[in-house]
Motif scaffolding. Structure first.
Motif, PDB file in Angstrom:
ATOM      1  N   PRO A 223      61.525  83.467  40.579  1.00 36.13           N
ATOM      2  CA  PRO A 223      61.890  82.681  41.771  1.00 36.13           C
ATOM      3  C   PRO A 223      61.429  83.301  43.080  1.00 36.13           C
ATOM      4  N   ASP A 224      61.321  84.641  43.147  1.00 40.89           N
ATOM      5  CA  ASP A 224      60.839  85.275  44.368  1.00 40.89           C
ATOM      6  C   ASP A 224      59.385  84.917  44.655  1.00 40.89           C
ATOM      7  N   ILE A 225      58.666  84.517  43.601  1.00 41.69           N
ATOM      8  CA  ILE A 225      57.256  84.159  43.746  1.00 41.69           C
ATOM      9  C   ILE A 225      57.068  82.641  43.771  1.00 41.69           C
ATOM     10  N   ALA A 226      57.765  81.965  42.842  1.00 45.24           N
ATOM     11  CA  ALA A 226      57.513  80.529  42.655  1.00 45.24           C
ATOM     12  C   ALA A 226      58.603  79.631  43.222  1.00 45.24           C
ATOM     13  N   GLY A 227      59.657  80.192  43.774  1.00 44.92           N
ATOM     14  CA  GLY A 227      60.694  79.375  44.392  1.00 44.92           C
ATOM     15  C   GLY A 227      61.600  78.680  43.393  1.00 44.92           C
ATOM     16  N   GLU A 228      62.140  77.509  43.778  1.00 47.87           N
ATOM     17  CA  GLU A 228      63.126  76.799  42.960  1.00 47.87           C
ATOM     18  C   GLU A 228      62.546  76.355  41.631  1.00 47.87           C
ATOM     19  N   ASP A 229      61.300  75.884  41.628  1.00 46.79           N
ATOM     20  CA  ASP A 229      60.660  75.498  40.363  1.00 46.79           C
ATOM     21  C   ASP A 229      60.566  76.690  39.430  1.00 46.79           C
ATOM     22  N   GLY A 230      60.304  77.858  40.001  1.00 46.86           N
ATOM     23  CA  GLY A 230      60.225  79.067  39.186  1.00 46.86           C
ATOM     24  C   GLY A 230      61.559  79.399  38.547  1.00 46.86           C
ATOM     25  N   HIS A 231      62.654  79.171  39.280  1.00 43.19           N
ATOM     26  CA  HIS A 231      63.981  79.429  38.726  1.00 43.19           C
ATOM     27  C   HIS A 231      64.234  78.531  37.517  1.00 43.19           C
ATOM     28  N   TYR A 232      63.897  77.260  37.654  1.00 45.03           N
ATOM     29  CA  TYR A 232      64.092  76.313  36.555  1.00 45.03           C
ATOM     30  C   TYR A 232      63.244  76.711  35.348  1.00 45.03           C
ATOM     31  N   ALA A 233      61.995  77.096  35.598  1.00 43.44           N
ATOM     32  CA  ALA A 233      61.114  77.511  34.511  1.00 43.44           C
ATOM     33  C   ALA A 233      61.648  78.756  33.817  1.00 43.44           C
ATOM     34  N   CYS A 234      62.181  79.701  34.592  1.00 40.36           N
ATOM     35  CA  CYS A 234      62.713  80.941  34.013  1.00 40.36           C
ATOM     36  C   CYS A 234      63.926  80.672  33.132  1.00 40.36           C
TER      37      CYS A 234
END
Length: 363
Positions: free
Chosen positions: A116-127
């Motif tokens: 999420p620090d790199i990809a934002g909210e979409d990154g959080h969902y993906a993680c």
């Protein structure tokens, strides 16, 4: 206080003894919140404190977009995403030789790019979904169960008796099978269950912990007496206004028993605690047809009123039989894999003998 009106689902051979698959399947069907406790799941941070280069950023965006695309495509079809595809492993040869080290390496690389620090909210969902995939594939039992589920989902690609067997496992032509496809059974009650040491819990003895309260919503006429007697425990739900248990033991046993005694149609029951989860699933997701209250009061429509206790018995029998078929399928696949390995080993030994004989005779 003695348990009055305790009603139990009649036992059947194997019906109550083997619902492990439901708990196991729930671990990898819950969207990121039912991860296996035995698997260590973490989201790795970037090993470099410097800003990523433009090429690295582009690569991260591609990985994130690929993961999100896989997730969204699965959601559009009301299915779980392919965990192997999420980790970038899509080749059949790779799947056969997949090791835990390969899974861990791929997970760390992708989690780093989707942080999420790199990809934002979409990154959080993906993680969240990546963590789910990692927890499932790193656990031998969960991975084996998932691979069977994956095979069932792709049964159109199989042939002959195996395809028929997988179709039987899905039970697509039954009301129970339809319900399970819509809402997976987790093996957990649908009413709220608070810990015994919680301030809202009114449990006073060990005996009370062994039972739970259940409402037969099919017979309920929405009189609201139970809500009046025990408002913390019961609620009237829309659209029919029938009663449903909101939370277990949020009222004292005397208050709950008063609600049971006041019910004019005898639709509230004490049930064994272990039968609460399947009964609530059946009444809310399998037996969804409801006869109108006016028809009930006039004595009509009784032929359409299914018995939730009998249906729960059928539901537990179905789960037991499905697990038996699943186990047979897994064991048969293992047997064929062992036979193939033995055949390859015999071929290697035969080729080695021939090689030694040629060397012996031709020097």
């Amino acid at each position: 206080m003695e348990a009055r009106g305790l009603r139990s689902v009649a036992s059947t051979s194997g019906a109550m003894t083997d619902t492990r698959c439901c708990h196991r399947r729930a671990l990898f069907r819950c969207r990121g919140f039912g991860l296996n406790a035995r698997a260590t799941v973490f989201t790795t941070t970037s090993s470099s404190s410097s800003s990523p280069s433009s090429s690295s950023s582009s690569s991260s965006n591609e990985v994130l977009e690929q993961i999100l695309s896989t997730i969204r495509a699965a959601e559009a079809m009301n299915e779980d995403p392919d965990f192997f595809a999420l980790l970038g492993i899509e080749n059949d040869e790779e799947l056969r030789s997949l090791s835990t080290q390969t899974i861990k390496k791929s997970y760390r690389e992708r989690a780093r790019r989707c942080h999420p620090d790199i990809a934002g909210e979409d990154g959080h969902y993906a993680c969240v979904v990546l963590n789910e995939a990692y927890a499932t594939l790193m656990d031998d039992e969960l991975r084996e169960a998932y691979e069977v589920e994956r095979t069932v989902s792709a049964h159109t690609a199989t042939s002959g008796g195996e395809r028929d067997n997988l179709r039987d496992m899905s039970a697509q032509d039954t009301d129970i099978g339809d319900a399970l496809r819509r809402v997976p059974y987790t093996g957990e009650p649908l009413s709220k269950v608070v810990p015994a040491d919680h301030w809202a819990c009114k449990v006073e003895s060990e005996e009370q912990l062994s039972k739970a309260v259940f409402v037969d919503e099919i017979s309920c006429i929405g009189c609201q007496y139970c809500v009046t007697c025990s408002p913390a425990t019961f609620r009237n739900v829309e659209p029919h206004g029938r009663a449903r248990v909101f939370g277990q033991w949020l009222s004292t046993e005397d208050e709950i028993q008063e609600a049971i005694d006041m019910c004019p149609v005898d639709c509230i029951h004490w049930v064994p605690k272990e039968q609460l989860a399947p009964m609530e699933y059946v009444i809310q997701h399998v037996l969804t047809d409801r006869v109108g209250v006016a028809s009930l009061m006039s004595g009509q429509g009784s032929h359409r009123m299914a018995d939730p206790f009998q249906k729960t018995q059928e539901f537990l029998k179905f789960l037991s039989q499905r697990e038996e078929r699943r186990e047979r399928f897994i064991n048969d696949r293992k047997r064929r894999a062992r036979a193939k390995e033995q055949k390859e080993e015999m071929k290697k030994e035969r080729d080695e003998r021939r090689r030694r004989n040629r060397q012996k005779w031709w020097g």
